[in-house]
Design an enzyme around this catalytic site. Structure first.
Site, mmCIF file in Angstrom:
data_model
loop_
_atom_site.group_PDB
_atom_site.id
_atom_site.type_symbol
_atom_site.label_atom_id
_atom_site.label_comp_id
_atom_site.label_asym_id
_atom_site.label_seq_id
_atom_site.Cartn_x
_atom_site.Cartn_y
_atom_site.Cartn_z
ATOM 1 N N ASP A 162 0.749 -1.175 -0.055
ATOM 2 C CA ASP A 162 -0.012 -0.235 -0.043
ATOM 3 C C ASP A 162 1.100 1.324 0.090
ATOM 4 O OD1 ASP A 162 -2.222 1.811 0.445
ATOM 5 O OD2 ASP A 162 -2.065 1.419 2.304
ATOM 6 N N ASP A 367 -2.166 5.723 -4.884
ATOM 7 C CA ASP A 367 -2.661 4.900 -3.950
ATOM 8 C C ASP A 367 -2.783 3.359 -4.480
ATOM 9 O OD1 ASP A 367 -3.367 3.913 -1.349
ATOM 10 O OD2 ASP A 367 -5.115 4.987 -1.366
#
Length: 544
Positions: A162, A367
Site C-alpha cells: 500500500d 495509492d
C-alpha cells in the site's frame, strides 16, 4: 453516492503521548531520524552504479612515484644525472596505482544486474450490496506474500502493498476477535528474532512490552496495536534470495470488521514515505534500502490488464519490458506529508479545463490501496456532468405513450456496456513538462448504466453512464483539491517510485505479454457489467 470504502488511504497515525524509558536505543532509527531532521536523503546507490568521476592522473602519478621513492633504498650521496622520462614505465606504474588492467586485458562486457525482487500480487473482488442486498458494484484489492522471522521459524502472511500508508501491520496472536481469527496472526513468541520496541523505535528490555498503542485509520477501517521488531522478507518462506529488512512493525490487537473481515489478505505493508510513519525504523522499504546498499532505491507497480494476467510489484528498480513508452518523472509534492503525491497543472475532460484546477494548485496521490479514482467533492459535480453519457431517457416513466419507455426497452438498454459508448471525452491529468496521464472511456466508466431519477418530474428516470469517481473530503493540509489515482490509473500506467530523489515515474504499461496467472479471488461471473475492469482487447489491438 460512493463512500470512501473503496480507498484504504491511511491517515497519519495517532501517536502515543510519551515514550517509555528505554535503555537500549535503536541506533539505526536514531541516525535515520537525525538525517531526516537535517534534510538529508537516504543513500541511493543506482543499479548499475554510475561511472566514477575521472581521476586526477597527474596527481595519481606523482603520488605513486612518491610512494615508490619512499619504498626504494636511499640514494647515494652524490646524485646521478636524472634519466630521460620512461613513459611506458610511468604508464605501468599509474595503472598499478589505480588498479587498472593492461589495455590488452579487456574488462568483461556485462552489465551489472539490479538487485530486483518481484512479488506476484493477486486481485480480490468484494461485492458491494445496496440496501436490498442486490450487488451494485465491487471493491478490489491486490495482495501478495511476505514472511516474517528467521529461516527456521518464518511465519507466512499475505499483505496489500500500500503506497497510501507507511507501516507493516499484521494481526497479533493476542487478537481474538472474529475478524482477526479469519487471518493468519503473527506470534512474536515463536520468532527468535523478535524484539519489543517503543512507538519511536527504541528497543525495550527483554520481557517488557510497550504500554503505548497506535491507532491507524485505513479509509473506513481502523487498527490498534503495539510494536515489535523482526525480519520481514518478500515472498513465501523458503523463497530464493528473498528481499528482507529488519523493520519495526505494528502488531494489531484490534482490527475493525470493515473492511478487514471482507478481504482475504492478512495485513498491510505500507510503502508511503517515512514522514507518514511513527519513525523511520517502521518503514519496510526505507530500511531495506539502508540495509542493502546494492539495491536501487526504487520500487515499481504493474497491474495486468485482465484477472488472468500476472500483476506484480518489484523492489530494487523496475522491469523495462513492462513499459511501452519512455518513463516520465514527476517530483513528489509536499513530501513532508509522507504521500506519493504529484502536482497537477490542469485536469481536462477533452479540451475543457475544470475550474478547480485551472490555476495549477491541485495534487494527486498515487495509492495502490484504492480501487477507484478519487476526486475532490467540490469538483465532482462538474466532472460527472462532463463525463456522463445518457443511454436512455424516460421523462414520463414506463409505458408506451409519448415520453415513455417500455420495460423491454429499458432492460435492453440496461445491458449496454458504457465502456463502448461513442463520443466520450478523455479524462486528462496534466502534470506539466509534457507528462499527461490520459484515461479513456473504458478506463474511467462504470460498465453498467445507472438508473437515475430526473428532477421536477415524479415518474421521470434515465439510464446514465457514470465514471468511477469517488468523492473525497480530505482535510488540510492534504485537501481540498487533491485527487487519488487508484486502480484505473495504475493499470493503464506502469508506475515507479524513487525513494532517494522523491519522484514518481510514469510509463504507459505494456500489456502485450501479461503472462498467465491463476485468476482473481471472488471474480464476478463472466460477462458481468458490475466490475470496473477494462474491455478485453480484440486481436490486433494495442494500448493507446
Amino acid at each position: 453516492a460512493e463512500s470512501d470504502e473503496s480507498s484504504m488511504l491511511a491517515k497519519p497515525p495517532i501517536k502515543a503521548p510519551a515514550p517509555a524509558p528505554a535503555p537500549a536505543p535503536d541506533v539505526a532509527a536514531a541516525l535515520a531520524a537525525l538525517a531526516a531532521a537535517k534534510g538529508a536523503k537516504p543513500p541511493a546507490p543506482p543499479a548499475p552504479p554510475a561511472p566514477a568521476s575521472a581521476p586526477d592522473l597527474a596527481a595519481a602519478l606523482l603520488a605513486a612515484k612518491a610512494a615508490q621513492a619512499a619504498a626504494a633504498p636511499a640514494p647515494p650521496t652524490e646524485a646521478a644525472p636524472a634519466p630521460a622520462p620512461d613513459l611506458a614505465a610511468d604508464l605501468a606504474l599509474l595503472r598499478a596505482s589505480l588498479g587498472s588492467k593492461p589495455a590488452e586485458e579487456k574488462m568483461p562486457e556485462t552489465e551489472a544486474k539490479p538487485d530486483l525482487h518481484t512479488v506476484q500480487i493477486k486481485k480480490q473482488y468484494v461485492p458491494v450490496p445496496d440496501k436490498t442486498g442486490t450487488i451494485i458494484a465491487y471493491k478490489t484489492a491486490y495482495f501478495g506474500n511476505i514472511h516474517v522471522g528467521g529461516p527456521s521459524d518464518a511465519q507466512d502472511f499475505t499483505v496489500v502493498f500500500d503506497t497510501g500508508s507507511a507501516h507493516l501491520v499484521l494481526p497479533s496472536a493476542n487478537c481474538n476477535s472474529e475478524t482477526c481469527k479469519k487471518h493468519t496472526r503473527y506470534n512474536s513468541t515463536t520468532s527468535a528474532g523478535s524484539i519489543n520496541v517503543e512507538h519511536d523505535g527504541t528497543e525495550l528490555p527483554p520481557g517488557e512490552t510497550s504500554k503505548n498503542q497506535v491507532s491507524i485509520t485505513f479509509g473506513t477501517g481502523t487498527v490498534k496495536g503495539t510494536f515489535v521488531q523482526d525480519t520481514a522478507c518478500l515472498g513465501t518462506s523458503g523463497s530464493a534470495d528473498a528481499g528482507c529488512s529488519r523493520v519495526n512493525m505494528v502488531v494489531a490487537e484490534q482490527m475493525s470488521e470493515q473492511p478487514f473481515s471482507l478481504f482475504q489478505f492478512d495485513g498491510i505493508l505500507g510503502l508511503g514515505l517515512e514522514a507518514l510513519g511513527l519513525a523511520p525504523s517502521f518503514s519496510f522499504f526505507g530500511q531495506m534500502v539502508a540495509q542493502r546498499p546494492s539495491m536501487q532505491p526504487r520500487f515499481s507497480v504493474f497491474l495486468a490488464r485482465s484477472d488472468d494476467g500476472f500483476s506484480s510489484i518489484s523492489f530494487g528498480g523496475h522491469d523495462s519490458s513492462k513499459a511501452a513508452t519512455n518513463v516520465h518523472w514527476a517530483d513528489v509534492a509536499m513530501p513532508e506529508l509522507g504521500y506519493w503525491q504529484v502536482q497537477i497543472r490542469q485536469v481536462r475532460v477533452g479540451d475543457v479545463v475544470i475550474d478547480e484546477c485551472a490555476n495549477g494548485n491541485c495534487r494527486a496521490i498515487l495509492d495502490t490501496g484504492t480501487s477507484l479514482l478519487g476526486a475532490p467533492r467540490q469538483a465532482l459535480r462538474g466532472l460527472h456532468s462532463l463525463l456522463s453519457r445518457d443511454v436512455l431517457q424516460a421523462p414520463n416513466g414506463y409505458g408506451e405513450g409519448e415520453g415513455q419507455v417500455t420495460e423491454d426497452a429499458a432492460h435492453e438498454a440496461s445491458q449496454l456496456d458504457c465502456r463502448e459508448r461513442p463520443g466520450a471525452a478523455p479524462l486528462i491529468f496534466d502534470m506539466g513538462d509534457g507528462l499527461e496521464v490520459r484515461l479513456e472511456a473504458e478506463d474511467y466508466f462504470r460498465p453498467k448504466p445507472f438508473n437515475m431519477t430526473m428532477p421536477d418530474a415524479p415518474d421521470a428516470w434515465k439510464l446514465t453512464c457514470r465514471s468511477l469517481l469517488l468523492p473525497l473530503d480530505l482535510p488540510e493540509p492534504l485537501g481540498p483539491r487533491t485527487f487519488i489515482l487508484g486502480e484505473p490509473v495504475l493499470r493503464k500506467y506502469y508506475t515507479i517510485y524513487d525513494w532517494s530523489t522523491r519522484k514518481v515515474g510514469f510509463a504507459v504499461a505494456d500489456h502485450s505479454n501479461d503472462g498467465i496467472a491463476d485468476g482473481a479471488v471472488g471474480s464476478p461471473e463472466a460477462g458481468s457489467l458490475l466490475p470496473g475492469a477494462p474491455l478485453q482487447r480484440k486481436s490486433g489491438d494495442t494500448e493507446q
